[in-house]
Write a protein that holds these residues in place. Structure first.
Motif, PDB file in Angstrom:
ATOM      1  N   UNK A 274      56.017  64.381  56.669  1.00 21.04           N
ATOM      2  CA  UNK A 274      56.530  63.266  55.879  1.00 21.04           C
ATOM      3  C   UNK A 274      55.916  63.302  54.483  1.00 21.04           C
ATOM      4  N   UNK A 275      56.751  63.078  53.478  1.00 18.52           N
ATOM      5  CA  UNK A 275      56.321  63.148  52.083  1.00 18.52           C
ATOM      6  C   UNK A 275      56.605  61.832  51.377  1.00 18.52           C
ATOM      7  N   UNK A 276      55.662  61.397  50.556  1.00 14.21           N
ATOM      8  CA  UNK A 276      55.867  60.221  49.702  1.00 14.21           C
ATOM      9  C   UNK A 276      55.951  60.699  48.254  1.00 14.21           C
ATOM     10  N   UNK A 277      57.116  60.500  47.641  1.00 10.02           N
ATOM     11  CA  UNK A 277      57.339  60.930  46.264  1.00 10.02           C
ATOM     12  C   UNK A 277      57.390  59.728  45.331  1.00 10.02           C
ATOM     13  N   UNK A 278      56.868  59.935  44.136  1.00  6.91           N
ATOM     14  CA  UNK A 278      56.933  58.900  43.100  1.00  6.91           C
ATOM     15  C   UNK A 278      57.200  59.586  41.774  1.00  6.91           C
ATOM     16  N   UNK A 279      58.320  59.222  41.159  1.00  4.86           N
ATOM     17  CA  UNK A 279      58.736  59.837  39.895  1.00  4.86           C
ATOM     18  C   UNK A 279      58.787  61.353  40.030  1.00  4.86           C
ATOM     19  N   UNK A 280      59.295  61.812  41.170  1.00  2.00           N
ATOM     20  CA  UNK A 280      59.509  63.243  41.393  1.00  2.00           C
ATOM     21  C   UNK A 280      58.301  64.010  41.881  1.00  2.00           C
ATOM     22  N   UNK A 281      57.145  63.373  41.952  1.00  2.00           N
ATOM     23  CA  UNK A 281      55.915  64.066  42.369  1.00  2.00           C
ATOM     24  C   UNK A 281      55.507  63.634  43.774  1.00  2.00           C
ATOM     25  N   UNK A 282      55.086  64.602  44.603  1.00  2.00           N
ATOM     26  CA  UNK A 282      54.590  64.295  45.940  1.00  2.00           C
ATOM     27  C   UNK A 282      53.156  63.780  45.811  1.00  2.00           C
ATOM     28  N   UNK A 283      52.948  62.514  46.195  1.00  2.00           N
ATOM     29  CA  UNK A 283      51.631  61.899  46.088  1.00  2.00           C
ATOM     30  C   UNK A 283      50.888  61.857  47.422  1.00  2.00           C
ATOM     31  N   UNK A 284      51.625  61.948  48.523  1.00  2.00           N
ATOM     32  CA  UNK A 284      50.992  61.910  49.844  1.00  2.00           C
ATOM     33  C   UNK A 284      51.863  62.666  50.830  1.00  2.00           C
ATOM     34  N   UNK A 285      51.215  63.247  51.840  1.00  2.00           N
ATOM     35  CA  UNK A 285      51.928  64.000  52.869  1.00  2.00           C
ATOM     36  C   UNK A 285      51.182  63.840  54.190  1.00  2.00           C
ATOM     37  N   UNK A 286      51.917  63.425  55.220  1.00  2.00           N
ATOM     38  CA  UNK A 286      51.325  63.213  56.543  1.00  2.00           C
ATOM     39  C   UNK A 286      52.125  63.971  57.594  1.00  2.00           C
ATOM     40  N   UNK A 287      51.460  64.489  58.617  1.00  2.00           N
ATOM     41  CA  UNK A 287      52.151  65.180  59.700  1.00  2.00           C
ATOM     42  C   UNK A 287      52.250  64.280  60.922  1.00  2.00           C
ATOM     43  N   UNK A 288      53.376  64.404  61.632  1.00  2.00           N
ATOM     44  CA  UNK A 288      53.627  63.623  62.838  1.00  2.00           C
ATOM     45  C   UNK A 288      54.077  64.570  63.944  1.00  2.00           C
ATOM     46  N   UNK A 289      53.571  64.338  65.158  1.00  2.00           N
ATOM     47  CA  UNK A 289      53.910  65.167  66.314  1.00  2.00           C
ATOM     48  C   UNK A 289      54.394  64.251  67.430  1.00  2.00           C
ATOM     49  N   UNK A 290      55.428  64.682  68.155  1.00  2.00           N
ATOM     50  CA  UNK A 290      55.912  63.878  69.273  1.00  2.00           C
ATOM     51  C   UNK A 290      56.077  64.749  70.510  1.00  2.00           C
ATOM     52  N   UNK A 291      55.709  64.173  71.649  1.00  2.00           N
ATOM     53  CA  UNK A 291      55.915  64.789  72.959  1.00  2.00           C
ATOM     54  C   UNK A 291      56.300  63.675  73.917  1.00  2.00           C
ATOM     55  N   UNK A 292      57.495  63.743  74.462  1.00  2.00           N
ATOM     56  CA  UNK A 292      57.936  62.706  75.388  1.00  2.00           C
ATOM     57  C   UNK A 292      57.935  61.341  74.727  1.00  2.00           C
ATOM     58  N   UNK A 293      57.244  60.393  75.359  1.00  2.00           N
ATOM     59  CA  UNK A 293      57.217  59.013  74.840  1.00  2.00           C
ATOM     60  C   UNK A 293      55.963  58.733  74.024  1.00  2.00           C
ATOM     61  N   UNK A 294      55.327  59.796  73.515  1.00  2.00           N
ATOM     62  CA  UNK A 294      54.134  59.618  72.695  1.00  2.00           C
ATOM     63  C   UNK A 294      54.347  60.241  71.319  1.00  2.00           C
ATOM     64  N   UNK A 295      53.837  59.572  70.307  1.00  2.00           N
ATOM     65  CA  UNK A 295      53.923  60.063  68.929  1.00  2.00           C
ATOM     66  C   UNK A 295      52.543  59.955  68.303  1.00  2.00           C
ATOM     67  N   UNK A 296      52.151  60.984  67.551  1.00  2.00           N
ATOM     68  CA  UNK A 296      50.848  61.021  66.897  1.00  2.00           C
ATOM     69  C   UNK A 296      51.015  61.189  65.388  1.00  2.00           C
ATOM     70  N   UNK A 297      50.246  60.436  64.639  1.00  2.00           N
ATOM     71  CA  UNK A 297      49.983  60.760  63.234  1.00  2.00           C
ATOM     72  C   UNK A 297      48.793  61.701  63.276  1.00  2.00           C
ATOM     73  N   UNK A 298      49.025  62.948  62.894  1.00  2.00           N
ATOM     74  CA  UNK A 298      47.980  63.952  63.089  1.00  2.00           C
ATOM     75  C   UNK A 298      47.048  64.099  61.887  1.00  2.00           C
ATOM     76  N   UNK A 299      47.604  64.426  60.726  1.00  2.00           N
ATOM     77  CA  UNK A 299      46.768  64.702  59.553  1.00  2.00           C
ATOM     78  C   UNK A 299      47.412  64.101  58.314  1.00  2.00           C
TER      79      UNK A 299
END
Length: 390
Positions: A274-299
């Protein structure tokens, strides 16, 4: 329940042996497998992420050879230099029903199998929780020198307590004792999603979080799902974050690229960037993982500048909403420090996660034991000495 689990008579052993990746995947997708809530570190794809380890896929049940399973395990084997012996590691595994009274029926065969494969010791990460603290309780308990262990838990899980007693009675030791000495985080932060509406989730955010999400939206921050092409940018921001916050994960760009490819080859969309852009620039990036009925914010990673537009808050809110839309029971934000002292630098991470209104969960952590045999015990003692001197 504790006494029942610890003193239950040992019954007939359950057949256990190597299985195919297809059989492993089929079990995780089954109702039985889904109910056990496997983490992504126990998916077969994780073996491709971890370089320097040899992997085995094991299963047990009525007939493992035909795919009739009741549990599975990804075992990573690291060879001890100068020997033909291995350290066996089951990260956040095995995927098993720890509430069943016949745990020994598959645990004993598992240990014998690993010993026959050349392992001198084994480390596991049982899935039951041990203790939980609500966000409200922890916010009220912060202070100089305070730690999680100083605060009465909101809930103590009887299953976790029973499993810990059972393992100790069978020669297992908790890694790091009562301190967090695990390879995986012992204290994690989880936001319950099951049975809640999106309005409930919004109401669960504290005032500061809601204000920051609105600020990001009004400032024009845009959240999008990226692709493998943006992983180098995520990694660049991660190095900035490590420098700013005083930690070092020690992972390379190739590690994250390998992880992204392996997890998504196993199941499309298993890992997303997942990327957060502001005025065309990526200011933050987070990874998400899912398995079955569980979801993790990893890094998570973010830039040093334009922090006033709060890109990470909007990123997390979007990821939480997506996890809810996927039907996840819980949104797991992974590790948090055990300090409750506002003057401790790591406390900032806990404070940020507390704002989502979830809870801190102390898992059972990781447990180790040497395998049978004088030589294995001697190697294990030498191995512990080596780790203590690192």
């Amino acid at each position: 329940m504790s006494a029942l689990l610890v003193t239950a008579a040992r019954g007939q052993e359950t057949p256990l042996g190597p299985i195919t990746a297809a059989a492993y995947h089929a079990f995780l997708a089954s109702r039985t497998g889904a109910d056990l809530g496997a983490g992504f570190l126990q998916c077969p794809s994780w073996a491709q992420v971890k370089g320097g380890w040899r992997a085995q896929l094991l299963g047990w049940g009525p007939d493992p050879a035909s795919g009739r399973l009741s549990g599975v395990a990804l075992v990573l084997l690291r060879q001890l230099p100068g020997t033909r012996k291995y350290f066996a590691y089951l990260p956040e595994g095995p995927v098993a029903d720890w509430a069943a009274p016949d745990v020994d029926s598959w645990l004993d065969p598992l240990l014998r199998h690993l010993r026959a494969a050349g392992a001198f010791a084994v480390r596991i990460g049982p899935s039951p929780a041990y203790r939980r603290w609500s966000a409200a309780r922890l916010k009220a308990a912060t202070g100089p020198g305070r730690r999680l262990a100083d605060v009465l838990a909101s809930e103590v899980d009887p299953l976790g307590t029973a499993v810990a007693e059972r393992l100790r009675a069978r020669g297992w030791s908790r890694c790091g004792g009562e301190e967090d000495g695990d390879a995986q985080p012992r204290h994690v932060f989880r936001v319950p999603l099951a049975g809640r509406t999106t309005d409930d989730l919004w109401a669960g955010l504290n005032q500061e979080w809601r204000r920051n999400v609105r600020r990001a939206q009004k400032s024009g921050v845009e959240v999008v799902v990226g692709s493998a092409a943006e992983i180098p940018e995520f990694y660049r921001l991660l190095r900035i974050t490590e420098e700013r916050d005083g930690f070092r994960l020690g992972r390379s760009l190739a590690y994250y690229e390998r992880q992204y490819v392996a997890l998504n080859a196993e199941e499309p969309g298993r890992m997303q960037l997942y990327l957060a852009r502001h005025e065309g620039e990526i200011l933050a990036a987070h990874t998400m993982v899912r398995v079955g009925r569980r979801v993790w914010y990893q890094t998570g990673a973010s830039a040093d500048h334009r922090r006033e537009v709060r890109p990470s808050n909007l990123l997390q809110w979007r990821m939480m909403l997506d996890a809810h839309a996927l039907g996840a029971d819980v949104y797991d934000m992974r590790g948090v420090p055990s300090t409750l002292d506002p003057d401790d630098r790591p406390y900032g991470l806990l404070r940020w996660k507390l704002g989502t209104g979830g809870e801190v969960v102390e898992t059972l952590g990781e447990w180790e034991r040497p395998l049978d045999g004088t030589a294995n015990h001697a190697l294990y003692r030498a191995f512990q000495t080596y780790l203590a001197r690192r």
